[in-house]
Design a protein around this motif. Sequence first.
Motif, PDB file in Angstrom:
ATOM      1  N   LEU A  19      16.969 -26.456 -63.467  1.00 51.09           N
ATOM      2  CA  LEU A  19      15.987 -27.258 -62.745  1.00 51.09           C
ATOM      3  C   LEU A  19      14.565 -26.897 -63.173  1.00 51.09           C
ATOM      4  O   LEU A  19      13.686 -27.770 -63.250  1.00 51.09           O
ATOM      5  CB  LEU A  19      16.148 -27.053 -61.237  1.00 51.09           C
ATOM      6  N   ALA A  20      14.328 -25.619 -63.449  1.00 52.29           N
ATOM      7  CA  ALA A  20      12.998 -25.208 -63.903  1.00 52.29           C
ATOM      8  C   ALA A  20      12.648 -25.868 -65.228  1.00 52.29           C
ATOM      9  O   ALA A  20      11.539 -26.376 -65.424  1.00 52.29           O
ATOM     10  CB  ALA A  20      12.938 -23.686 -64.027  1.00 52.29           C
ATOM     11  N   MET A  21      13.598 -25.859 -66.149  1.00 50.17           N
ATOM     12  CA  MET A  21      13.327 -26.453 -67.453  1.00 50.17           C
ATOM     13  C   MET A  21      13.197 -27.971 -67.341  1.00 50.17           C
ATOM     14  O   MET A  21      12.345 -28.588 -67.980  1.00 50.17           O
ATOM     15  CB  MET A  21      14.444 -26.081 -68.430  1.00 50.17           C
ATOM     16  N   LEU A  22      14.028 -28.587 -66.496  1.00 50.11           N
ATOM     17  CA  LEU A  22      13.937 -30.030 -66.301  1.00 50.11           C
ATOM     18  C   LEU A  22      12.568 -30.420 -65.766  1.00 50.11           C
ATOM     19  O   LEU A  22      11.959 -31.397 -66.216  1.00 50.11           O
ATOM     20  CB  LEU A  22      15.035 -30.496 -65.340  1.00 50.11           C
ATOM     21  N   GLY A  27       7.871 -33.282 -66.538  1.00 53.04           N
ATOM     22  CA  GLY A  27       6.440 -33.341 -66.257  1.00 53.04           C
ATOM     23  C   GLY A  27       5.633 -33.662 -67.501  1.00 53.04           C
ATOM     24  O   GLY A  27       4.717 -34.487 -67.476  1.00 53.04           O
ATOM     25  N   ALA A  28       5.977 -33.004 -68.601  1.00 55.21           N
ATOM     26  CA  ALA A  28       5.283 -33.280 -69.856  1.00 55.21           C
ATOM     27  C   ALA A  28       5.542 -34.703 -70.321  1.00 55.21           C
ATOM     28  O   ALA A  28       4.645 -35.392 -70.826  1.00 55.21           O
ATOM     29  CB  ALA A  28       5.731 -32.284 -70.923  1.00 55.21           C
ATOM     30  N   ALA A  29       6.782 -35.166 -70.141  1.00 58.91           N
ATOM     31  CA  ALA A  29       7.125 -36.531 -70.541  1.00 58.91           C
ATOM     32  C   ALA A  29       6.360 -37.559 -69.715  1.00 58.91           C
ATOM     33  O   ALA A  29       5.943 -38.603 -70.230  1.00 58.91           O
ATOM     34  CB  ALA A  29       8.626 -36.753 -70.404  1.00 58.91           C
ATOM     35  N   ASN A  30       6.168 -37.284 -68.419  1.00 59.68           N
ATOM     36  CA  ASN A  30       5.411 -38.198 -67.566  1.00 59.68           C
ATOM     37  C   ASN A  30       4.002 -38.419 -68.094  1.00 59.68           C
ATOM     38  O   ASN A  30       3.512 -39.551 -68.180  1.00 59.68           O
ATOM     39  CB  ASN A  30       5.332 -37.639 -66.140  1.00 59.68           C
ATOM     40  N   ASP A  38       2.014 -42.536 -75.404  1.00 57.68           N
ATOM     41  CA  ASP A  38       2.569 -41.940 -76.620  1.00 57.68           C
ATOM     42  C   ASP A  38       3.770 -41.077 -76.237  1.00 57.68           C
ATOM     43  O   ASP A  38       3.730 -39.851 -76.337  1.00 57.68           O
ATOM     44  CB  ASP A  38       1.495 -41.088 -77.322  1.00 57.68           C
ATOM     45  N   PRO A  39       4.852 -41.709 -75.780  1.00 59.46           N
ATOM     46  CA  PRO A  39       5.982 -40.948 -75.238  1.00 59.46           C
ATOM     47  C   PRO A  39       6.639 -40.057 -76.275  1.00 59.46           C
ATOM     48  O   PRO A  39       6.792 -40.429 -77.434  1.00 59.46           O
ATOM     49  CB  PRO A  39       6.943 -42.045 -74.753  1.00 59.46           C
ATOM     50  N   GLU A  40       7.016 -38.869 -75.816  1.00 59.39           N
ATOM     51  CA  GLU A  40       7.732 -37.937 -76.671  1.00 59.39           C
ATOM     52  C   GLU A  40       9.234 -38.198 -76.627  1.00 59.39           C
ATOM     53  O   GLU A  40       9.982 -37.719 -77.474  1.00 59.39           O
ATOM     54  CB  GLU A  40       7.440 -36.504 -76.225  1.00 59.39           C
ATOM     55  N   ILE A  41       9.671 -38.941 -75.604  1.00 55.36           N
ATOM     56  CA  ILE A  41      11.093 -39.252 -75.436  1.00 55.36           C
ATOM     57  C   ILE A  41      11.224 -40.717 -75.041  1.00 55.36           C
ATOM     58  O   ILE A  41      10.280 -41.328 -74.549  1.00 55.36           O
ATOM     59  CB  ILE A  41      11.743 -38.357 -74.354  1.00 55.36           C
ATOM     60  N   SER A  42      12.393 -41.283 -75.242  1.00 53.98           N
ATOM     61  CA  SER A  42      12.604 -42.685 -74.875  1.00 53.98           C
ATOM     62  C   SER A  42      12.770 -42.824 -73.374  1.00 53.98           C
ATOM     63  O   SER A  42      13.081 -41.866 -72.666  1.00 53.98           O
ATOM     64  CB  SER A  42      13.858 -43.229 -75.568  1.00 53.98           C
ATOM     65  N   ASP A  43      12.566 -44.043 -72.876  1.00 50.05           N
ATOM     66  CA  ASP A  43      12.738 -44.298 -71.444  1.00 50.05           C
ATOM     67  C   ASP A  43      14.150 -43.945 -70.996  1.00 50.05           C
ATOM     68  O   ASP A  43      14.355 -43.351 -69.928  1.00 50.05           O
ATOM     69  CB  ASP A  43      12.469 -45.778 -71.127  1.00 50.05           C
ATOM     70  N   ALA A  44      15.135 -44.309 -71.795  1.00 50.62           N
ATOM     71  CA  ALA A  44      16.526 -44.064 -71.418  1.00 50.62           C
ATOM     72  C   ALA A  44      16.801 -42.575 -71.285  1.00 50.62           C
ATOM     73  O   ALA A  44      17.408 -42.127 -70.309  1.00 50.62           O
ATOM     74  CB  ALA A  44      17.464 -44.681 -72.457  1.00 50.62           C
ATOM     75  N   GLU A  45      16.330 -41.816 -72.248  1.00 54.24           N
ATOM     76  CA  GLU A  45      16.606 -40.390 -72.213  1.00 54.24           C
ATOM     77  C   GLU A  45      15.825 -39.706 -71.104  1.00 54.24           C
ATOM     78  O   GLU A  45      16.303 -38.775 -70.460  1.00 54.24           O
ATOM     79  CB  GLU A  45      16.295 -39.784 -73.577  1.00 54.24           C
ATOM     80  N   SER A  68       9.648 -30.855 -58.304  1.00 49.32           N
ATOM     81  CA  SER A  68      10.865 -31.565 -58.711  1.00 49.32           C
ATOM     82  C   SER A  68      10.562 -32.974 -59.213  1.00 49.32           C
ATOM     83  O   SER A  68       9.834 -33.729 -58.562  1.00 49.32           O
ATOM     84  CB  SER A  68      11.830 -31.667 -57.526  1.00 49.32           C
ATOM     85  N   PRO A  69      11.128 -33.368 -60.350  1.00 46.80           N
ATOM     86  CA  PRO A  69      10.937 -34.737 -60.848  1.00 46.80           C
ATOM     87  C   PRO A  69      11.475 -35.795 -59.889  1.00 46.80           C
ATOM     88  O   PRO A  69      11.033 -36.933 -59.919  1.00 46.80           O
ATOM     89  CB  PRO A  69      11.718 -34.738 -62.170  1.00 46.80           C
TER      90      PRO A  69
END
Length: 701
Positions: A19-22, A27-30, A38-45, A68-69
């Motif tokens: 959970l900590a890593m998630l 948070g970074a992806a948000n 400039d997303p680092e990951i896709s919406d699906a992932e 928590s996300p």
Amino acid sequence: MAAKIPVEDLTQAQAKAELAMLAREIGAANLAYHQADDPEISDAEYDRLKARNSAIEARFPDLVRSDSPSLQVGAAPSEDFSRIKHSIPMLSLANGFEEEDITDFDERIRRFLNLPAGTSLTYTAEPKIDGLSLSIRYENGKLVQAATRGDGETGENVTANARTVDDIPATLEGAPEILEIRGEIYMSHEDFAGLNARQEEAGAKVFANPRNAAAGSLRQLDASVTKSRPLRFFAYAWGEVSEPLAQTQSGAIERMKELGFQTNPLMKTCVGPDDLISHYRTIENERAQLGYDIDGVVYKVDDLSLQSRLGFRSTTPRWAIAHKFSAERATTKIEAIEIQVGRTGALAPVARLTPVTVGGVVVSNATLHNADYIAGLDSKGNPIRDGRDIRVGDHVTVYRAGDVIPKIEDVDVTQRPAGSVPYEFPKTCPVCGSEVIREEGEAVHYCTGGLVCSAQAVEKLKHFVSRNALDIDGIGAKQVESFYGLGWISEPADIFQLRERYADDLLKLDRWGEKSVENLFRGIEERRTIELNRLIFGLGIRHTGEQAARLIARHYGSWTAFETAMEAARDHEGPEWEDLNAIDGVGPIMAASLVDFFHDAGNRAAVTRLIEQLDVQDVAAPSTDGSPIAGKTVVFTGTLERMTRAEAKARAETLGAKVSGSVSAKTDYVVAGPGAGSKEKKARDLGLEVLSEEEWLNLIG
């Protein structure tokens, strides 16, 4: 290749670490997705990460983190735009990745609605567009404002830009007096290719993908730039309306089409999960020929009255789910293994990778969870990856999916460099040098430095000023690091003394002018008056997330009552301790963490200094329009026959009641169905009012 550890097999320690890593990765992806376009990951992932996070939290509710996300939607709006508060929040969707997830979604809904066995539900199914969410408000048929999703509560004002999009009508004929249309701004593949060709010819920025291009084009400060970009819009939902569009989701979409909006021609009504999955496969097969990007298929309960009954979780509706497409994998090399220290002192190992593109996104790091995971062992000491450990220099398979993003799936030992040695987990904190411990039964190593450890102190301060905590304008992560490094702040109370102590010094720093300094001090002053739930959450008490802070604040009503209760419960016994544990959603682990926090001398002194700087607002009584149960405490026990327990609880809370998990002298009503046992007996022994389900329904109307 080794499979990921199922949620049901995780130990508490593994769950805590994951959970900590998630939280860190999401948070970074948000920020990358919602603010930087400039997303680092896709919406699906990204959404699959959140699904994994939610599944772990469901099994370990006491481990729900303050950051928590599952308690967040999107990211804070950019400071470049004025803000618009959504009249109805723009929430995200829960996600599914396997067919079983969709079957479970259907079963959960039927259980919640208490439908008879064999009853089939009708849903809508439509492609999930990979673009930028937009809400457009019309009043008396005229477009008056448009806003991005932002953090779900507040978005960016892009009204002038939205007016330039051809698919968005400026006026509507026959529309309700107030109508908020919601949908997705996107760019077709053909238009994207043409735009990039023109950008390259002009020596301007070339976009990485259509989603980035669409989001960046809409969020231009100059609307004429937006007008020059080939943006399109699909309508698929609505916010505030002065009168219903229809009685069904499909009917409402048809009404939008009649009003002049583009709606997706692949939307279809389906009966039951098998029909949904069949349409999913059809859309998946046509995906490459659509001419625009999609990352899944969205399913929604068609009957709007059932949507109303199902309601919402904290950030997602119960009546909808996004069925996402599968993730991709790639092979790369581990260049280094680094340790990050969180605000609780947990040591999180991270693999630094030779950058590799996975599903259109460049990946340069991956979580390694804990020492056991690196060594090739699960929580029980059994081999994972067939016992292959992870070392610097290894070639590994990484993927970005619903577990963590990104994650190392396997190691190719045939390419392991000669002379490589197993990774040795540090025995001292890499930040402060304090001893690192790993308690028996735990998978995570912790730094014992506490506030002596600058990493922990800084992370706690970052949490305190964060959006969902005190949300202090003008001070974020970078400012916290800077002020801490200068010795200006070491605890939350110091933030409120910055003007008094360092106003002149601040003006001497690079990039701090009179206006930015004044904005900072204004933001700090505005937060001297703070809501109780924000303060509790902002303290960063372990296991106490944003939702739990709201429950606690609502239960005690004032800081004085909360503080007094924590003091009285110091021995983990007595009526105050029982009362704390009786709050629905607060378990013994969270309760112990709350009480112990207040009985640590350092914490207590820091909190006392902070409270001297603040005016903590009491929790106002909910506006419940004369509800007969407003402010009452209710306990449900036994089997309910007219509605499920979840629906009964949701209804009671909507009417202003507090739902408790245990019976005490403070309980006002005990609703007892067939099979009620010790709770009903205790209620009668205490002389409390015990209601049948029928009597309860009559009471609440």
